[in-house]
Design an enzyme around this catalytic site. Structure first.
Site, mmCIF file in Angstrom:
data_model
loop_
_atom_site.group_PDB
_atom_site.id
_atom_site.type_symbol
_atom_site.label_atom_id
_atom_site.label_comp_id
_atom_site.label_asym_id
_atom_site.label_seq_id
_atom_site.Cartn_x
_atom_site.Cartn_y
_atom_site.Cartn_z
ATOM 1 N N HIS A 110 -1.278 1.140 7.474
ATOM 2 C CA HIS A 110 -1.806 1.186 6.107
ATOM 3 C C HIS A 110 -1.584 2.584 5.544
ATOM 4 O O HIS A 110 -1.744 3.586 6.250
ATOM 5 C CB HIS A 110 -3.289 0.846 6.110
ATOM 6 N N CYS B 107 0.835 -1.207 0.000
ATOM 7 C CA CYS B 107 0.000 0.000 0.000
ATOM 8 C C CYS B 107 0.864 1.249 0.000
ATOM 9 O O CYS B 107 0.488 2.272 -0.578
ATOM 10 C CB CYS B 107 -0.942 -0.013 1.198
#
Length: 1281
Positions: free
Chosen positions: A447, A200
């Site tokens: 994330h 990510c």
């Protein structure tokens, strides 16, 4: 089909279909509809179907319509002419989704539908009922038990036609699930990137770079070869990625890009820092852009310049330096806004007092030091320092404090206070926020996603494969960090709820601003004209192929895959690619044997297509189903019935191929293994070509036991040539004898009728081969043969002939085939290289036989010198531990890893037999000289396991003598004088001109001194070390098999003369000394330490009160005098006062905090009775060889768990100090002194001496011995392209 997308093919149930044809009217399925209708088209599909029920009044049983397709799903209608429940007064109508039990929950259809009974006289009186239902495996059908009353069913009422038929119509609208149908391209005009596991951070950065069109255009303009593979070229991979981001309809994969990085699966599942990746990627692109027309593109976008200056206050002297930057790292801690960070970045530091600046012409001067900006780049990348080291926790922590940034950033504010005098003030440095990269989580993981404003107006959130519109509050205000207010209830004396704040773990981590005056240039238009013609053609072709494959996958559930095998396929495979069973369906030629047809296709249409490909007319085609039997074999089971051949493909649910758990598809009928999807509709058939004059002799029943004929397959084994081949199939009467079958087969083989034959039945081949001999006098039914059984026949041999052959009969030959294995042997030190040797061995081969065969090929006289290591099936690498000598019984055990078969074995050639080596232990030891410095190379010593540490040290001493002798010629060639053996202790620690090592000459001198000590009989000791600290002195009587050199660093050294047991007294102590970094310091202490370092660099002399020459009342570690002399002017007095305050803060910080990380080579030092701290410092300084003026600035502390750290005065009596801490001692120093002694060893885990200083590669920070650990815990971002 690509691995990253799954293929879904649901399977239909077996229902009796009516003969009437469907009339399907699709609605809104044209893919060329306008873009503004695309969302509606994706959200729902509609259609209708009419079903005729002839002679309705005569019907009593349930009626099932033909399967029809609406909205990419298959449907059926159910009708109960007399109602499905009492009192049977109505017509019951239902809509059924027959594939519900095979459809995953996320793909189960939700549909609104109308059931209509048509009125043929007045359409306005059509009887209609509508409903909405979600069809699942628990509710496969839905409808109405009571629709039209039976009393109204007549021709007169209009609900029956004149011919008595009722017409039922269904209108269906599929309601698609928005959770799975969100289309980023339709909603936002952009697409996302697929996450490979933990990529990510990379996805967020790539989206930011892609949405800087000037950067994208530069990437497109990079010249690349025409046929370069994306996975092998970073420029091609990035061009392909950007093209697909710009034009693809769905999320884009980054696998080709990461392959071009040189990454593997391990890298894809390891999260890295986005700032680090940004620097590494841009550096690599700059390298690739050299000598091209876009060579300066990245610099033109991201490069700015700083103006570093040091300006003296009282004299005319100024030093400046211009440096470039690609991004700026801004402090978050202690700053409320982005302007506070710039203020802190450009803050001027005053160098005065003890921290004065040394000039060449004016000496020490007060000065101002700072950084300003010469120029800002068009695209300003700001890295926010959200992660810092916390000295209290001794760990990295994330700073989640509130930090405000703005939509516009004015770096010309307050009269250009951030700009240098030379900066071009005609350039307006007003910036507009373009991107916000967000990190959600903590220091150990989280994330990343990004908010980007490509058009300067609308904010979009790029979160891996999903792109969505966001308002400005989510992109800016919600990413400031800080706390969220949560109304958590009222207190006992509060009328209003008390708001509590919880830290937000999601906040901005990187900001990208674009200068407003350059917005038009940076955000330029990028079209296909910017891509080279050959590259554009290739990218368009690749994307077109990908979209075609995607369409096939999206429609896969509408199709049935059929694989049809014939006798010709058996002949091609048996004896070549396989010997057991009949065929491997995965190896069938697709152009002739693979068929992909719509599930509504009638079987008769399928037969016509087979006739077109094979030339076998439909009337001569007889199809057999396959079955995987309980014994693991896959054989034809039964012929299709007339009813099955008259139905649609979707109705053949009983013959679909669903693999059993744990069986693969390679054996002939498995079709995919344990992981295969149960919804995959594969049908596998055997096509028997009937003879043109077919009669009743070829008729067969589904069950051979109840019929007169049985379908058998014949293989022929030639014992002389040792070959096996397929001959033909035969439909034989069950009452035929084995002898009759033998004669038939001989005739077919054109062999004399009186040739003696042997017939076998091939029963199974796993886990062992079972081939049973058939008795000549018995009938086929006596042997219980059934459809699909395989008979092997051969010529019978005489005893003499059989004795000359290795495999005279078919059963022995098949046993050999089953047991043979082709094994690839690789060198253990080269696991990724091609196999060095490939051998064909049997599974039953013993360990000794395998080693003998391998040794013969390698040319080794002694096979016992081979050591074998198994292959790790999951990592495709050698297993960690080699197998012990003769610890496995057979080759099969070596070729299995956790029930997974392999064909790779690793080997290494030893210098002595393995069974002898296993009685030995190899210990890795590094030798250190009297200063604690690593000398030479690490030694691998091999001793018997029961040997003692004393034996190991004696072996090492011998090795050192040999190494010194080998080094003597080279040392004589480079120097005419060597170290004197008359002073071995001094020679054991020769002075090194460069305190970072000294090179080979210094090593040779240390080896020569060590040899002299060994010859003189000086004892050695063995230490357990880890990360720059000594943890244990090992007892010489310990066995070597207790040593753990995979965790500890084992260090051997000669016992210094003064530490020998004979020279130690009862009042002596042995203390461990380590080098460690300073802990994080408060501001005053840090300024004081920086001043000391600056004074050292400026050539300042040691201050009074430090080192061995200081006054007895000084503090150990004379970093500054504790009492200033009043001999200077007032300005100097004030500076001295400030220095004394800094020294007190510095001393307090070191006492109250644990030191930083250890480094360098630790020591063991003797402390004599009533020796002072100043004498100990002098001893340590002499051992290290550090210049006195430098060592005087190094704090020397006693560090322990209890009490707190102690910074002792030089006059402190250490015997008195130790006397108050008897619980800190380990007791006897026998092991450290190499003999019995009354001296005391201070336990290093409880109390030790620490020298605090920077690790500049000098002094004791010499090269370290190699680490024995096989595992690495951190891996930096690297691009290997």
């Amino acid at each position: 089909m690509e691995d990253e997308q799954q293929l879904y093919e649901p399977v239909g149930d077996d229902m009796d279909a009516e003969e009437s044809g469907p009339q399907v009217q699709p609605v809104n399925e044209d893919p060329s509809v306008a873009a503004n209708n695309a969302k509606a088209m994706e959200a729902e599909y509609s259609g209708s179907y009419e079903w005729e029920l002839p002679m309705f009044v005569k019907m009593t049983e349930r009626q099932v319509s033909e399967t029809f397709e609406i909205g990419t799903y298959l449907w059926r209608m159910l009708c109960f002419p007399r109602q499905n429940t009492p009192p049977h007064r109505h017509v019951s109508l239902f809509l059924e989704y027959p594939e519900a039990q095979y459809t995953p929950p996320n793909l189960s259809p939700k549909a609104s539908f109308k059931l209509i009974i048509k009125n043929h006289k007045d359409p306005a009186k059509d009887y209609m009922k509508d409903t909405l239902h979600h069809f699942t495996m628990d509710q496969v059908d839905w409808g109405f038990s009571q629709t039209l009353p039976l009393t109204d069913v007549s021709v007169a009422s209009g609900y029956l036609r004149e011919d008595g038929a009722m017409v039922v119509r269904v209108e269906i609208t599929i309601q698609r699930d928005e959770r799975y149908l969100y289309d980023s391209r339709i909603e936002t005009g952009y697409v996302g990137l697929k996450n490979q596991g933990a990529t990510c951070y990379m996805n967020s950065l790539l989206q930011c770079l892609f949405n800087v069109p000037y950067f994208r255009k530069a990437v497109y303009h990079m010249p690349v070869p025409e046929n370069e593979e994306p996975s092998k070229s970073l420029p091609v991979a990035l061009q392909s990625l950007f093209y697909r981001l710009q034009y693809a309809r769905g999320p884009v994969s980054t696998k080709e890009l990461t392959k071009s990085f040189g990454w593997n699966t391990y890298d894809a599942f390891m999260q890295h820092d986005v700032q680090e990746l940004n620097r590494v990627l841009c550096e690599k692109l700059e390298e690739k852009m050299k000598n091209t027309k876009v060579e300066k593109a990245i610099n033109e976008l991201f490069e700015g310049h700083t103006y570093n200056f040091i300006e003296c206050i009282n004299v005319s002297y100024k030093s400046t330096r211009k440096e470039s930057f690609m991004d700026l790292q801004l402090d978050v801690k202690g700053c409320r806004t982005i302007y506070d960070s710039f203020d802190k970045y450009t803050e001027v530091e005053v160098l005065n007092g003890a921290n004065q600046y040394k000039t060449d012409d004016y000496g020490m001067q007060d000065a101002r030091k700072g950084i300003l900006f010469d120029s800002f780049p068009p695209v300003l990348q700001l890295q926010l320092k959200r992660f810092e080291y916390d000295c209290q926790r001794d760990a990295m922590v994330k700073i989640n404090d509130r930090y405000e940034f703005y939509d516009e950033l004015d770096l010309d504010q307050d009269d250009f206070k951030y700009l240098s005098p030379n900066a071009d003030r005609s350039v307006r440095n007003m910036y507009k926020l373009h991107s916000v990269l967000v990190h959600s989580g903590g220091v150990h993981g989280g994330h990343y996603y990004a908010f980007i404003r490509p058009d300067g107006k609308t904010w979009l959130r790029f979160d891996d494969d999903r792109v969505s519109r966001e308002d400005q509050r989510n992109a800016l205000d919600m990413q400031y960090g800080g706390g969220d207010e949560d109304m958590s209830g009222t207190g006992p004396y509060q009328q209003q709820p008390m708001p509590l704040k919880y830290a937000k773990f999601s906040n901005a981590y990187m900001l990208v601003y674009v200068r407003q005056s350059d917005w038009g240039t940076v955000m330029c238009d990028v079209t296909k004209d910017d891509i080279a013609k050959h590259l554009l053609d290739r990218l368009e072709r690749e994307m077109s192929d990908k979209e075609a494959r995607h369409r096939d996958k999206m429609e896969a559930h509408l199709y049935c895959s059929l694989k049809v095998a014939t006798d010709e396929d058996f002949r091609q495979q048996v004896g070549d690619v396989s010997h057991f069973d009949l065929v491997d369906h995965d190896r069938l030629p697709p152009e002739r044997c693979h068929y992909r047809m719509r599930k509504q296709t009638k079987f008769s249409e399928f037969k016509a297509e087979v006739a077109r490909r094979t030339g076998i007319p439909p009337e001569r085609q007889r199809y057999w189903t396959w079955k995987r039997r309980n014994n693991g074999t896959c054989r034809p089971e039964r012929p299709l019935t007339e009813q099955e051949e008259a139905s649609q493909l979707v109705d053949l649910k009983d013959i679909r191929d669903l693999p059993r758990e744990g069986h693969g598809g390679g054996g002939g009928g498995g079709g995919g293994g344990a992981g295969a999807k149960k919804s995959l509709m594969d049908i596998r058939l055997y096509l028997e070509a009937l003879p043109e004059d077919a009669n009743d002799d070829v008729r067969v029943e589904a069950n051979a036991k109840s019929g007169n004929n049985v379908l058998l397959f014949a293989k022929y084994y030639d014992p002389l040539a040792q070959t096996l081949s397929f001959r033909a199939h035969h439909v034989l009467p069950t009452n035929a004898t084995v002898s009759d079958v033998g004669r038939l087969l001989l005739e077919e083989q054109e062999m004399p009728a009186d040739t003696p034959t042997l017939l076998f039945e091939e029963v199974k081949f796993e886990p062992t081969v079972m081939v049973e001999k058939l008795l000549a006098g018995k009938q086929l039914k006596d042997h219980e043969l059934q459809h699909g059984d395989v008979i092997i026949y051969q010529r019978a041999l005489s005893a003499d002939q059989a004795a000359k052959l290795a495999y005279p009969t078919a059963d022995k030959y098949l046993a050999y085939i089953h047991n043979r294995r082709q094994v690839h042997f690789k060198k253990l030190e080269e696991p990724q290289a091609p196999p060095a040797v490939t051998l064909e061995l049997l599974r039953s081969t013993t360990y000794d036989e395998m080693c003998q065969a391998l040794a013969s090929v390698l040319g080794l006289d002694d096979p016992t010198k081979l050591r074998i290591t198994r292959h790790n099936y999951f990592s495709s690498a050698p297993q960690r531990t080699p197998i012990k000598w003769r610890s496995v019984a057979s080759l099969e055990q070596l070729l299995t890893h956790q029930q997974h078969p392999t064909d790779i074995i690793y080997y290494e050639v030893l210098d002595l037999p393995l069974h002898e080596m296993e009685q030995l232990k190899t210990v890795k030891v590094s030798f250190h000289n009297g200063r604690g410095e690593f000398v030479g190379e690490q030694h691998s010593l091999r001793l018997r396991k029961e040997a003692s540490v004393a034996d190991l040290l004696a072996e090492l001493a011998g090795r050192l003598v040999q190494a010194a002798a080998a080094a003597a010629p080279s040392s004589r060639a480079t120097s005419q004088s060597g170290a004197s053996a008359a002073a071995p202790d001094a020679a054991a620690a020769p002075d090194r001109a460069s305190q970072g090592g000294g090179g080979a000459a210094a090593d040779d001198a240390s080896l020569k001194a060590a040899a002299a000590l060994a010859a003189a009989g000086r004892p050695m000791r063995l230490l357990e070390m880890l990360s720059g600290k000594i943890y244990k002195v090992i007892d010489p009587s310990d066995r070597v098999d207790t040593l753990n050199d995979s965790y500890w660093q084992l260090r051997a050294e000669f016992v210094p003369e003064e530490q020998l047991a004979a020279n130690l007294g009862p009042g002596d102590f042995l203390v461990h000394v380590a080098h460690q970094l300073l802990p994080p310091l408060p501001q005053a202490a840090a300024a004081y330490w920086a001043a000391q370092q600056n004074q050292q660099q400026g050539g300042g002399e040691a201050t009074e009160g430090g080192g061995a020459q200081g006054r007895g009342g000084g503090i150990s570690g004379g970093v500054a005098p504790m009492d200033a002399e009043d001999e200077e002017e007032e300005q100097e007095e004030e500076a001295t006062t400030r220095g004394s305050a800094g020294a007190r803060a510095f001393r307090k910080a070191l006492i109250e905090q644990m030191p930083g990380a250890p480094f360098g080579d630790p020591l063991i030092v003797r402390v004599r009775g009533h020796e002072t701290m100043g004498q100990l410092r002098a001893k340590i300084q002499a051992l290290l060889g550090t210049p006195p003026e430098e060592f005087a600035r190094w704090p020397v502390l006693f560090v322990g768990t209890r009490p707190n750290n102690a910074w002792l005065p030089d006059s402190e009596d250490l015997t008195t100090y130790f006397g108050g801490h008897q619980n800190q001692f380990a007791g006897s120093a026998t092991a450290a002194a190499a003999g019995p002694t009354d001296a005391t060893l201070v336990d290093p885990a409880r109390l030790m001496v620490v020298v605090l200083h920077e690790d500049r590669g000098g002094g004791a920070a010499r090269r370290q011995p190699p680490s024995n650990s096989r595992y690495a815990y951190e891996k930096p971002v690297k691009i290997y392209a």
